[in-house]
Design a protein around this motif. Structure first.
Motif, PDB file in Angstrom:
ATOM      1  N   ASP A  27       0.835  -1.187   0.000  1.00  0.00           N
ATOM      2  CA  ASP A  27       0.000   0.000   0.000  1.00  0.00           C
ATOM      3  C   ASP A  27       0.874   1.243   0.000  1.00  0.00           C
ATOM      4  OD1 ASP A  27      -2.164  -1.630   0.123  1.00  0.00           O
ATOM      5  OD2 ASP A  27      -2.574  -1.329   2.248  1.00  0.00           O
ATOM      6  N   GLY A  28       0.411   2.264  -0.682  1.00  0.00           N
ATOM      7  CA  GLY A  28       1.141   3.518  -0.638  1.00  0.00           C
ATOM      8  C   GLY A  28       1.084   4.249  -1.955  1.00  0.00           C
ATOM      9  N   VAL A  29       2.141   5.007  -2.247  1.00  0.00           N
ATOM     10  CA  VAL A  29       2.266   5.776  -3.476  1.00  0.00           C
ATOM     11  C   VAL A  29       3.498   5.277  -4.206  1.00  0.00           C
ATOM     12  CG1 VAL A  29       2.644   8.080  -4.432  1.00  0.00           C
ATOM     13  CG2 VAL A  29       1.141   7.785  -2.452  1.00  0.00           C
ATOM     14  N   ARG A  30       3.317   4.871  -5.445  1.00  0.00           N
ATOM     15  CA  ARG A  30       4.430   4.354  -6.232  1.00  0.00           C
ATOM     16  C   ARG A  30       4.738   5.305  -7.379  1.00  0.00           C
ATOM     17  NH1 ARG A  30       3.401  -1.926  -7.396  1.00  0.00           N
ATOM     18  NH2 ARG A  30       1.428  -1.183  -8.296  1.00  0.00           N
ATOM     19  N   VAL A  31       5.986   5.331  -7.766  1.00  0.00           N
ATOM     20  CA  VAL A  31       6.452   6.275  -8.783  1.00  0.00           C
ATOM     21  C   VAL A  31       7.290   5.543  -9.811  1.00  0.00           C
ATOM     22  CG1 VAL A  31       7.663   8.444  -9.217  1.00  0.00           C
ATOM     23  CG2 VAL A  31       6.634   8.022  -6.974  1.00  0.00           C
ATOM     24  N   GLY A  32       7.066   5.857 -11.059  1.00  0.00           N
ATOM     25  CA  GLY A  32       7.935   5.384 -12.130  1.00  0.00           C
ATOM     26  C   GLY A  32       8.308   6.550 -13.022  1.00  0.00           C
ATOM     27  N   ILE A  33       9.523   6.538 -13.527  1.00  0.00           N
ATOM     28  CA  ILE A  33      10.001   7.634 -14.364  1.00  0.00           C
ATOM     29  C   ILE A  33      10.423   7.095 -15.723  1.00  0.00           C
ATOM     30  CG2 ILE A  33      11.753   9.429 -14.631  1.00  0.00           C
ATOM     31  CD1 ILE A  33      11.864   9.613 -11.577  1.00  0.00           C
ATOM     32  N   ASP A  34       9.935   7.730 -16.768  1.00  0.00           N
ATOM     33  CA  ASP A  34      10.404   7.480 -18.118  1.00  0.00           C
ATOM     34  C   ASP A  34      11.408   8.584 -18.436  1.00  0.00           C
ATOM     35  OD1 ASP A  34      10.862   7.221 -20.795  1.00  0.00           O
ATOM     36  OD2 ASP A  34       8.763   7.178 -21.393  1.00  0.00           O
ATOM     37  N   PRO A  35      12.702   8.336 -18.258  1.00  0.00           N
ATOM     38  CA  PRO A  35      13.684   9.412 -18.413  1.00  0.00           C
ATOM     39  C   PRO A  35      13.809   9.906 -19.846  1.00  0.00           C
ATOM     40  CG  PRO A  35      14.787   7.311 -18.096  1.00  0.00           C
ATOM     41  CD  PRO A  35      13.332   7.053 -17.882  1.00  0.00           C
ATOM     42  N   THR A  36      13.505   9.054 -20.811  1.00  0.00           N
ATOM     43  CA  THR A  36      13.590   9.471 -22.210  1.00  0.00           C
ATOM     44  C   THR A  36      12.543  10.531 -22.523  1.00  0.00           C
ATOM     45  OG1 THR A  36      14.412   7.285 -22.836  1.00  0.00           O
ATOM     46  CG2 THR A  36      13.528   8.677 -24.601  1.00  0.00           C
ATOM     47  N   ALA A  37      11.329  10.314 -22.041  1.00  0.00           N
ATOM     48  CA  ALA A  37      10.244  11.272 -22.269  1.00  0.00           C
ATOM     49  C   ALA A  37      10.198  12.364 -21.215  1.00  0.00           C
ATOM     50  CB  ALA A  37       8.904  10.545 -22.305  1.00  0.00           C
ATOM     51  N   ALA A  38      10.947  12.213 -20.114  1.00  0.00           N
ATOM     52  CA  ALA A  38      10.947  13.163 -19.003  1.00  0.00           C
ATOM     53  C   ALA A  38       9.587  13.221 -18.319  1.00  0.00           C
ATOM     54  CB  ALA A  38      11.395  14.550 -19.441  1.00  0.00           C
ATOM     55  N   VAL A  39       8.940  12.053 -18.182  1.00  0.00           N
ATOM     56  CA  VAL A  39       7.610  11.951 -17.584  1.00  0.00           C
ATOM     57  C   VAL A  39       7.641  10.989 -16.407  1.00  0.00           C
ATOM     58  CG1 VAL A  39       5.246  11.128 -17.977  1.00  0.00           C
ATOM     59  CG2 VAL A  39       6.382  12.530 -19.710  1.00  0.00           C
ATOM     60  N   ALA A  40       6.981  11.369 -15.323  1.00  0.00           N
ATOM     61  CA  ALA A  40       6.811  10.485 -14.173  1.00  0.00           C
ATOM     62  C   ALA A  40       5.367  10.005 -14.127  1.00  0.00           C
ATOM     63  CB  ALA A  40       7.162  11.202 -12.873  1.00  0.00           C
ATOM     64  N   VAL A  41       5.180   8.758 -13.732  1.00  0.00           N
ATOM     65  CA  VAL A  41       3.851   8.206 -13.483  1.00  0.00           C
ATOM     66  C   VAL A  41       3.749   7.905 -11.994  1.00  0.00           C
ATOM     67  CG1 VAL A  41       2.202   6.373 -14.023  1.00  0.00           C
ATOM     68  CG2 VAL A  41       3.741   7.216 -15.798  1.00  0.00           C
ATOM     69  N   LEU A  68      -0.141  12.380 -23.724  1.00  0.00           N
ATOM     70  CA  LEU A  68      -0.262  13.821 -23.562  1.00  0.00           C
ATOM     71  C   LEU A  68       0.909  14.375 -22.763  1.00  0.00           C
ATOM     72  CD1 LEU A  68      -1.835  16.492 -23.834  1.00  0.00           C
ATOM     73  CD2 LEU A  68      -3.086  15.854 -21.749  1.00  0.00           C
ATOM     74  N   ALA A  69       1.273  13.691 -21.676  1.00  0.00           N
ATOM     75  CA  ALA A  69       2.415  14.129 -20.866  1.00  0.00           C
ATOM     76  C   ALA A  69       3.694  14.134 -21.687  1.00  0.00           C
ATOM     77  CB  ALA A  69       2.563  13.223 -19.645  1.00  0.00           C
ATOM     78  N   ASP A  70       3.868  13.135 -22.542  1.00  0.00           N
ATOM     79  CA  ASP A  70       5.045  13.085 -23.419  1.00  0.00           C
ATOM     80  C   ASP A  70       5.100  14.317 -24.321  1.00  0.00           C
ATOM     81  OD1 ASP A  70       5.586  10.622 -22.310  1.00  0.00           O
ATOM     82  OD2 ASP A  70       5.135   9.459 -24.117  1.00  0.00           O
ATOM     83  N   ARG A  71       3.953  14.687 -24.904  1.00  0.00           N
ATOM     84  CA  ARG A  71       3.922  15.837 -25.802  1.00  0.00           C
ATOM     85  C   ARG A  71       4.265  17.120 -25.051  1.00  0.00           C
ATOM     86  NH1 ARG A  71      -0.837  13.362 -27.700  1.00  0.00           N
ATOM     87  NH2 ARG A  71      -2.191  14.962 -26.820  1.00  0.00           N
ATOM     88  N   ILE A  72       3.676  17.278 -23.873  1.00  0.00           N
ATOM     89  CA  ILE A  72       3.938  18.488 -23.088  1.00  0.00           C
ATOM     90  C   ILE A  72       5.406  18.561 -22.669  1.00  0.00           C
ATOM     91  CG2 ILE A  72       3.418  19.652 -20.913  1.00  0.00           C
ATOM     92  CD1 ILE A  72       0.543  18.537 -21.189  1.00  0.00           C
ATOM     93  N   ALA A  73       5.946  17.419 -22.238  1.00  0.00           N
ATOM     94  CA  ALA A  73       7.329  17.388 -21.750  1.00  0.00           C
ATOM     95  C   ALA A  73       8.343  17.678 -22.842  1.00  0.00           C
ATOM     96  CB  ALA A  73       7.622  16.028 -21.111  1.00  0.00           C
TER      97      ALA A  73
END
Length: 295
Positions: free
Chosen positions: A37-51, A230-235
């Protein structure tokens, strides 16, 4: 405020999101956080986007104080990160976004303790101070505090059948994380009053028709994948320019027209000093693709 352990951004495993196999952590590791349980984070460094994922599926991602603390800390880390330029916030895949604040914890709060802890103020502040765009990808339930978290984001993508609502009056309280204020701004006083006072639920499809949800997707479409696109485009655009554009839009929400226009003009003039302004305008004049350096 309870203390909580927040995983390092670099060391956090990205959840196994269907359709997002291209995401990868900056540092590969075991999937130790799966099932916790909690908050999980993943980062796509190529696109500069975090999920960022709210991950308490057995309780429909009801927000505990530990989860709130984690989310506040994660947002602070992501805002300072040089790697991340846009964020997607999601709940459980094909499940709930969040059913709200955990009621079993809420019943233990007194008025005095809520004042002393400034309950939920840190969560509001974390979103209000976040300088990068956040896109909420909503599937299933977004109720109470879960709806308020989505409302705190800059853009909401949702499935048509996603269910939104602020049902707090049915348990003897009212929305307390910005729900009343943001819903009035989004839908107008009369519709907000009806939804809140009657604990009415409303679908993602209807909210899209009313302009609160930016896009509503059919059941066979992948709302998280679309939010990530959408996040990829903005980033891909200049980080300081995107941040200034976000500030200008928010100025309209918090000021009368003259003040908002003045804020917009000041931010507009500031872009002229950016290297990215020179790169963007030069690329346009030479019919090239701009290479933004994010300064």
């Amino acid at each position: 405020m309870q203390s909580s352990v927040v995983p390092s951004l670099e060391a956090t495993t990205i959840p196994d999101f269907e359709g997002l196999e291209q995401l990868s952590s900056p540092i590969g590791q075991d999937n130790e956080s799966v099932g916790t349980d909690g908050v999980r984070v993943g980062i796509d460094p190529t696109a500069a986007v975090a999920v960022v994922q709210l991950s308490r599926p057995a309780k429909r991602n009801a927000l505990t104080q530990v989860m709130i603390d984690q989310l506040v800390t994660v947002l602070g880390q992501l805002d300072r990160s040089e790697v991340v330029r846009a964020v997607v916030l999601m709940g459980t895949r094909k499940g709930a976004f969040s059913a709200g604040v955990d009621i079993s914890e809420l019943t233990k709060l007194t008025t005095g303790e809520a004042h002393e802890r400034r309950f939920l103020s840190d969560l509001n502040g974390a979103f209000e101070q976040f300088s990068k765009p956040i896109i909420a990808a909503v599937e299933g339930l977004a109720l109470g505090g879960g709806f308020e978290v989505a409302l705190s984001c800059d853009i909401i993508y949702a499935t048509e059948e996603a269910t939104f609502g602020l049902p707090e009056v049915s348990i003897g309280t009212i929305p307390g994380a910005g729900g009343t204020q943001r819903l009035v701004r989004a839908l107008g006083k009369y519709k907000a009053m009806e939804l809140i006072l009657s604990r009415q639920l409303i679908s993602g499809q209807e909210l899209a028709q009313r302009g609160l949800v930016s896009r509503a997707f059919k059941s066979d479409e992948d709302v998280v994948l679309e939010a990530k696109k959408l996040a990829d485009r903005i980033a891909a655009y200049s980080r300081p320019v995107v941040s200034m554009a976000k500030q200008a839009v928010l100025a309209a929400e918090n000021n009368h027209l003259d003040a908002g226009m003045a804020a917009e003009k000041q931010l507009y003039y500031m872009t002229f000093s950016l290297d990215d302004f020179k790169a963007g305008t030069s690329a346009f004049l030479t019919k090239q693709q701009p290479e933004f350096k994010h300064h």
